[in-house]
Design a protein around this motif. Structure first.
Motif, PDB file in Angstrom:
ATOM      1  N   ALA A   1      -4.284   9.493  -2.578  1.00 29.73           N
ATOM      2  CA  ALA A   1      -5.161   8.355  -2.374  1.00 29.73           C
ATOM      3  C   ALA A   1      -4.434   7.072  -1.877  1.00 29.73           C
ATOM      4  N   ILE A   2      -4.918   6.243  -1.402  1.00 25.53           N
ATOM      5  CA  ILE A   2      -4.280   4.843  -0.948  1.00 25.53           C
ATOM      6  C   ILE A   2      -4.457   3.955  -2.147  1.00 25.53           C
ATOM      7  N   VAL A   3      -3.320   3.562  -2.635  1.00 27.92           N
ATOM      8  CA  VAL A   3      -3.126   2.713  -3.516  1.00 27.92           C
ATOM      9  C   VAL A   3      -2.609   1.241  -3.424  1.00 27.92           C
ATOM     10  N   PHE A   4      -2.915   0.126  -4.144  1.00 27.71           N
ATOM     11  CA  PHE A   4      -2.474  -1.023  -3.490  1.00 27.71           C
ATOM     12  C   PHE A   4      -1.859  -1.501  -4.994  1.00 27.71           C
TER      13      PHE A   4
ATOM     14  N   PHE B   1       0.706  -1.097   0.008  1.00 25.96           N
ATOM     15  CA  PHE B   1      -0.014  -0.059   0.042  1.00 25.96           C
ATOM     16  C   PHE B   1       1.007   1.242   0.080  1.00 25.96           C
ATOM     17  N   PHE B   2       0.346   2.283  -0.737  1.00 28.46           N
ATOM     18  CA  PHE B   2       1.140   3.501  -0.851  1.00 28.46           C
ATOM     19  C   PHE B   2       0.198   4.588  -0.781  1.00 28.46           C
ATOM     20  N   ILE B   3       0.522   5.936  -0.464  1.00 29.84           N
ATOM     21  CA  ILE B   3      -0.108   6.986  -0.627  1.00 29.84           C
ATOM     22  C   ILE B   3       0.644   7.895  -1.705  1.00 29.84           C
ATOM     23  N   LYS B   4      -0.405   8.052  -2.803  1.00 30.95           N
ATOM     24  CA  LYS B   4       0.062   8.629  -3.984  1.00 30.95           C
ATOM     25  C   LYS B   4      -0.530   9.882  -4.215  1.00 30.95           C
ATOM     26  N   GLU B   5       0.129  10.847  -4.899  1.00 31.19           N
ATOM     27  CA  GLU B   5      -0.621  12.244  -5.390  1.00 31.19           C
ATOM     28  C   GLU B   5      -0.898  11.862  -6.828  1.00 31.19           C
ATOM     29  N   LEU B   6      -2.076  11.910  -7.165  1.00 29.23           N
ATOM     30  CA  LEU B   6      -2.729  11.657  -8.511  1.00 29.23           C
ATOM     31  C   LEU B   6      -3.686  12.888  -9.063  1.00 29.23           C
ATOM     32  N   THR B   7      -3.696  12.854 -10.327  1.00 27.09           N
ATOM     33  CA  THR B   7      -4.971  13.760 -10.771  1.00 27.09           C
ATOM     34  C   THR B   7      -5.800  13.136 -11.528  1.00 27.09           C
TER      35      THR B   7
END
Length: 170
Positions: A74-77, A2-8
């Motif tokens: 967002a939290i991404v897997f 799991f990561f926290i990423k900055e997305l658009t």
């Protein structure tokens, strides 16, 4: 992992939504558009943590819709080769077992199962059995991912339970 990423994400907004509640509508539209989706580049988007910026809308000539570019965290897997994960078996066949690891589908081939496990087609539901364990539908198992395949909108994994401390979880 799991990561926290900055997305658009770009949101197209119909003119009927312009007004005092436009900000709330843009936020709810962002949540509904991206949560639960899969991006091959970033992985499965589990949840939006925060909205960093909702850009100024650009009205598109011809149809009157506005385009808003939003930035959010967002939290991404995203699964990786060598990662050990827990899953639930949802299908057992002669070829192997299929397990769900959250949103990820993982296949464990018959050759990657422990040698003691034998397929029992006569059991209902079909299962792999040995002296001390049974793998059937809804069995919780620990899998080591040995490979992944990334499509534009989905990620698939191949795993093994042939190593120590892998297999059925009590």
């Amino acid at each position: 992992m799991f990561f926290i990423k900055e997305l658009t994400h770009t949101i197209m907004l119909h003119p009927s939504y312009f007004g005092p509640r436009m900000q709330q509508y843009l936020e709810s539209k962002l949540y509904s558009d991206v949560e639960g989706t899969c991006s091959g580049q970033f992985g499965f988007i589990i949840a939006v943590v925060s909205i960093s910026d909702i850009g100024k809308g650009m009205v598109i000539s011809g149809n009157g819709q506005a385009e808003f570019v939003t930035r959010y965290r967002a939290i991404v897997f995203k699964p990786f080769k060598g990662e050990v994960v827990d899953g639930v078996v949802h299908n057992v066949t002669r070829m192997g077992i299929f397990a769900e690891v959250g949103p990820l589908n993982c296949f464990v081939s018959q050759q990657l199962l422990h040698p003691d496990l034998k397929f029992d087609p006569s059991s209902n539901p079909p299962s792999y059995t040995s002296q001390d364990q049974v793998i059937e539908n809804n069995t919780k198992i620990r899998i080591k991912i040995i490979g992944t395949r990334v499509d534009a909108t989905e990620i698939f994994a191949i795993g093994t339970i042939k190593e120590d401390h892998l297999g059925v979880i009590e």
